[in-house]
Design a protein around this motif. Structure first.
Motif, PDB file in Angstrom:
ATOM      1  N   ARG A   1     -10.081  -1.977  17.605  1.00 27.41           N
ATOM      2  CA  ARG A   1     -10.588  -2.076  18.961  1.00 27.41           C
ATOM      3  C   ARG A   1     -10.261  -3.417  19.604  1.00 27.41           C
ATOM      4  O   ARG A   1     -10.476  -3.613  20.790  1.00 27.41           O
ATOM      5  N   THR A   2      -9.741  -4.359  18.831  1.00 27.32           N
ATOM      6  CA  THR A   2      -9.544  -5.712  19.325  1.00 27.32           C
ATOM      7  C   THR A   2      -8.652  -5.799  20.562  1.00 27.32           C
ATOM      8  O   THR A   2      -9.025  -6.455  21.522  1.00 27.32           O
ATOM      9  N   PRO A   3      -7.449  -5.183  20.603  1.00 24.77           N
ATOM     10  CA  PRO A   3      -6.604  -5.312  21.791  1.00 24.77           C
ATOM     11  C   PRO A   3      -7.291  -4.819  23.062  1.00 24.77           C
ATOM     12  O   PRO A   3      -7.225  -5.466  24.105  1.00 24.77           O
ATOM     13  N   ARG A   4      -7.969  -3.664  22.969  1.00 30.80           N
ATOM     14  CA  ARG A   4      -8.657  -3.138  24.143  1.00 30.80           C
ATOM     15  C   ARG A   4      -9.775  -4.076  24.574  1.00 30.80           C
ATOM     16  O   ARG A   4      -9.971  -4.353  25.759  1.00 30.80           O
ATOM     17  N   ARG A   5     -10.535  -4.581  23.609  1.00 28.48           N
ATOM     18  CA  ARG A   5     -11.635  -5.496  23.903  1.00 28.48           C
ATOM     19  C   ARG A   5     -11.107  -6.782  24.532  1.00 28.48           C
ATOM     20  O   ARG A   5     -11.716  -7.341  25.451  1.00 28.48           O
TER      21      ARG A   5
ATOM     22  N   THR B   1     -11.947  -8.382  28.327  1.00 27.13           N
ATOM     23  CA  THR B   1     -12.421  -9.744  28.530  1.00 27.13           C
ATOM     24  C   THR B   1     -11.444 -10.547  29.374  1.00 27.13           C
ATOM     25  O   THR B   1     -11.850 -11.339  30.230  1.00 27.13           O
ATOM     26  N   ASP B   2     -10.149 -10.353  29.145  1.00 28.55           N
ATOM     27  CA  ASP B   2      -9.139 -11.156  29.827  1.00 28.55           C
ATOM     28  C   ASP B   2      -9.035 -10.853  31.319  1.00 28.55           C
ATOM     29  O   ASP B   2      -8.808 -11.759  32.128  1.00 28.55           O
ATOM     30  N   LEU B   3      -9.193  -9.589  31.693  1.00 24.41           N
ATOM     31  CA  LEU B   3      -8.994  -9.220  33.094  1.00 24.41           C
ATOM     32  C   LEU B   3      -9.955  -9.930  34.054  1.00 24.41           C
ATOM     33  O   LEU B   3      -9.517 -10.450  35.086  1.00 24.41           O
ATOM     34  N   PRO B   4     -11.268  -9.999  33.767  1.00 19.36           N
ATOM     35  CA  PRO B   4     -12.149 -10.748  34.672  1.00 19.36           C
ATOM     36  C   PRO B   4     -11.790 -12.228  34.752  1.00 19.36           C
ATOM     37  O   PRO B   4     -11.866 -12.836  35.827  1.00 19.36           O
TER      38      PRO B   4
ATOM     39  N   ARG C   1     -18.229 -16.720  25.534  1.00 22.80           N
ATOM     40  CA  ARG C   1     -19.011 -16.144  24.443  1.00 22.80           C
ATOM     41  C   ARG C   1     -18.318 -14.923  23.835  1.00 22.80           C
ATOM     42  O   ARG C   1     -18.516 -14.602  22.676  1.00 22.80           O
ATOM     43  N   GLU C   2     -17.524 -14.218  24.630  1.00 25.04           N
ATOM     44  CA  GLU C   2     -16.855 -13.003  24.165  1.00 25.04           C
ATOM     45  C   GLU C   2     -15.527 -13.286  23.470  1.00 25.04           C
ATOM     46  O   GLU C   2     -15.092 -12.529  22.614  1.00 25.04           O
ATOM     47  N   THR C   3     -14.872 -14.373  23.867  1.00 24.23           N
ATOM     48  CA  THR C   3     -13.573 -14.707  23.282  1.00 24.23           C
ATOM     49  C   THR C   3     -13.623 -16.165  22.836  1.00 24.23           C
ATOM     50  O   THR C   3     -14.572 -16.569  22.197  1.00 24.23           O
TER      51      THR C   3
ATOM     52  N   LEU D   1      -5.856 -18.612  30.291  1.00 27.15           N
ATOM     53  CA  LEU D   1      -5.812 -17.680  31.417  1.00 27.15           C
ATOM     54  C   LEU D   1      -6.094 -18.393  32.734  1.00 27.15           C
ATOM     55  O   LEU D   1      -5.438 -18.142  33.745  1.00 27.15           O
ATOM     56  N   LEU D   2      -7.067 -19.303  32.734  1.00 26.44           N
ATOM     57  CA  LEU D   2      -7.373 -20.050  33.954  1.00 26.44           C
ATOM     58  C   LEU D   2      -6.238 -20.996  34.329  1.00 26.44           C
ATOM     59  O   LEU D   2      -6.116 -21.398  35.489  1.00 26.44           O
TER      60      LEU D   2
END
Length: 301
Positions: free
Chosen positions: A10-14, A18-21, A249-251, A259-260
């Motif tokens: 499930r890691t890639p989907r998760r 997280t990355d998109l927001p 907290r999620e990544t 990403l920023l």
């Protein structure tokens, strides 16, 4: 052959969820320079800053009221110092974007990614790697070319103010890492006190007659200006902050930072596509060098 567990599958989907927001935060931050430029003049900088952060501060206070009350006196003091620095950053950035293009502002401010490791190395008396120094040189050369326009001329006042803002951002990052009292403080409370201190600074400047008052500026706003202000307040401040808190907290902080770090790319894209800004051949080369240099410097650091 190793066996994949269910969480690993499930890691890639998760990661994407997280990355998109976080990537969206980078996009809205990149667009913030054009939005600020569209609603701000030299006489309304202070007024716009009071309105922008005054709108979201009550939400932050209500969301973290219990944790705010739990802060120690030393934490309030440390966060207040950081808030004064943050206020200076926003003043330099907003005055700067009035006097330069949104594209230039977004690209020059990215030099923070170069200045911060250099300053940290100087404080620790540790020489940066050759790769990082090369990346820094590439970024500086890119800024020189970016600010020249059609030929070699003196940088604009706005370019210099944004450069000072990048240096101020570096001071803010280093101060956060060196003020011991704030290092174990709740992030929501810390941000609320910082923004509250910055708003107080802006309000005092407004009361002293520095430009138009927030009330007169708000009275002159039309639908376009209010839309820009709401975008800066809700999306570039409130939404961005809560996404960062959730994403860390999620990544991992490094992934969020990476990403920023695409913010200057979006600033250039928005300035050119929506703002009708033109860099010229020299400016395009400079923009490419800034993006390449800061990306290389981030990895080398």
């Amino acid at each position: 052959m190793s066996t994949l567990t269910a969480p690993a599958l499930r890691t890639p989907r998760r990661a994407w969820l997280t990355d998109l927001p976080v990537l969206l935060v980078a996009v809205v931050w990149g667009a913030s320079y054009l939005a600020a430029k569209g609603i701000t003049t030299t006489h309304t900088v202070i007024a716009v800053l009071v309105l922008r952060f005054g709108l979201v501060l009550p939400v932050l206070v209500l969301a973290g009221w219990r944790r705010l009350r739990a802060l120690r006196a030393a934490q309030w003091q440390g966060a207040g110092v950081l808030g004064l620095i943050l206020g200076g950053i926003f003043l330099l950035e907003t005055y700067g974007v009035v006097h330069t293009s949104a594209t230039n502002a977004g690209l020059i401010i990215s030099l923070t990614m170069i200045f911060t490791p250099l300053a940290e190395a100087a404080l620790l008396r540790r020489a940066p790697s050759r790769a990082f120094l090369a990346a820094a040189g590439l970024s500086v050369l890119g800024v020189v070319l970016l600010t020249q326009g059609g030929g070699f001329t003196a940088p604009s006042l706005g370019d210099l103010l944004i450069l000072l803002a990048a240096l101020a951002r570096t001071v803010h990052v280093l101060a956060m890492s060196r003020i011991r009292a704030v290092q174990d403080a709740d992030s929501l409370s810390l941000t609320t006190v910082q923004l509250g201190t910055a708003v107080l600074l802006f309000a005092l400047l407004a009361a002293a007659g520095t430009g138009d008052s927030p009330w007169s500026a708000a009275a002159d706003f039309g639908p376009r200006e209010w839309a820009g202000l709401v975008f800066l307040s809700v999306f570039c401040t409130l939404f961005a902050f809560f996404v960062q808190m959730w994403a860390v907290r999620e990544t991992s902080p490094s992934r969020v930072s990476l990403l920023l770090g695409t913010e200057p790319l979006w600033a250039a894209a928005v300035g050119i596509a929506l703002g009708g800004e033109r860099l010229g051949a020299l400016g395009l080369v400079g923009a490419a060098l800034v993006l390449a240099g800061t990306a290389w410097g981030r990895r080398a650091a």
